[in-house]
Design an enzyme around this catalytic site. Structure first.
Site, short mmCIF file in Angstrom:
data_model
loop_
_atom_site.label_atom_id
_atom_site.label_comp_id
_atom_site.label_asym_id
_atom_site.label_seq_id
_atom_site.Cartn_x
_atom_site.Cartn_y
_atom_site.Cartn_z
N SER A 25 -17.43 108.52 100.77
CA SER A 25 -17.89 107.14 100.85
C SER A 25 -18.50 106.62 99.55
O SER A 25 -18.53 107.29 98.54
CB SER A 25 -18.92 106.96 101.97
OG SER A 25 -20.13 107.57 101.60
N TYR A 58 -15.13 104.03 102.27
CA TYR A 58 -15.88 103.19 103.20
C TYR A 58 -17.33 103.14 102.75
O TYR A 58 -17.79 103.99 101.99
CB TYR A 58 -15.78 103.73 104.64
CG TYR A 58 -16.35 105.12 104.80
CD1 TYR A 58 -17.67 105.29 105.21
CD2 TYR A 58 -15.59 106.25 104.52
CE1 TYR A 58 -18.21 106.56 105.33
CE2 TYR A 58 -16.12 107.52 104.64
CZ TYR A 58 -17.43 107.67 105.05
OH TYR A 58 -17.97 108.93 105.17
N ALA A 74 -15.13 113.14 97.01
CA ALA A 74 -14.05 113.18 96.03
C ALA A 74 -14.08 111.98 95.08
O ALA A 74 -13.69 112.09 93.92
CB ALA A 74 -12.71 113.25 96.74
#
Length: 127
Positions: A25, A58, A74
C-alpha cells in the site's frame, strides 16, 4: 458506456518513508486524502517524477497533518525518500456525468502541506 475519469490527485507530494517490510500500500496523510476525495483502501496510481516509475496500490490513512507519504511493501522498491510523486485516483462514470465532472487536484509543498486545491488542470501550469 462508462468512462474512466480522474477523480482526485495529489500533485508533487514528497515521499517521506519507504517501508519494504510492510504488507503493501501507500500511507497518505488523512488530510490529503480528504482534500483530494481519495478514500482509505481506494486503488490509486502512483507516478514517480524522479524515475518515471508507475505503480498501482491502495491507500491507508496516515496521521492527520503529519505529511506522511509512505510507499509500503514492494512499492518501496520504486520510490526513495525525497522522491516527488503524483497520486491519482480514477472513477467510472457515464459519459453524461463525465462531461460535467470536476476532479479535485491538491497541490502540496515540500512538506506535503496543502498549498492549493483546484477542480481542473490547465495545460502548461504546474499550480
Amino acid at each position: 458506456m462508462f468512462l474512466t475519469m480522474m477523480k482526485g490527485k495529489i500533485h508533487r507530494a514528497t515521499v517521506t518513508e519507504a517501508n519494504l517490510n510492510y504488507v503493501g500500500s501507500i500511507t497518505i496523510d488523512e488530510e490529503l486524502l480528504d482534500a483530494s476525495g481519495i478514500l482509505p483502501n481506494e486503488k490509486v496510481q502512483v507516478v514517480n517524477i524522479n524515475n518515471g516509475a508507475r505503480l498501482e496500490t491502495y491507500t491507508i490513512p496516515g496521521p492527520r497533518g503529519s505529511g506522511i507519504i509512505s510507499l509500503n511493501g514492494a512499492a518501496a522498491r520504486l520510490c526513495q525518500i525525497g522522491d516527488k510523486v503524483i497520486i491519482i485516483a480514477y472513477a467510472l462514470m457515464e459519459e453524461k456525468e463525465a462531461k460535467q465532472w470536476q476532479p479535485k487536484v491538491v497541490f502540496v509543498d515540500e512538506y506535503n502541506k496543502i498549498v492549493k486545491i483546484k477542480e481542473k488542470e490547465i495545460h502548461g501550469q504546474t499550480e
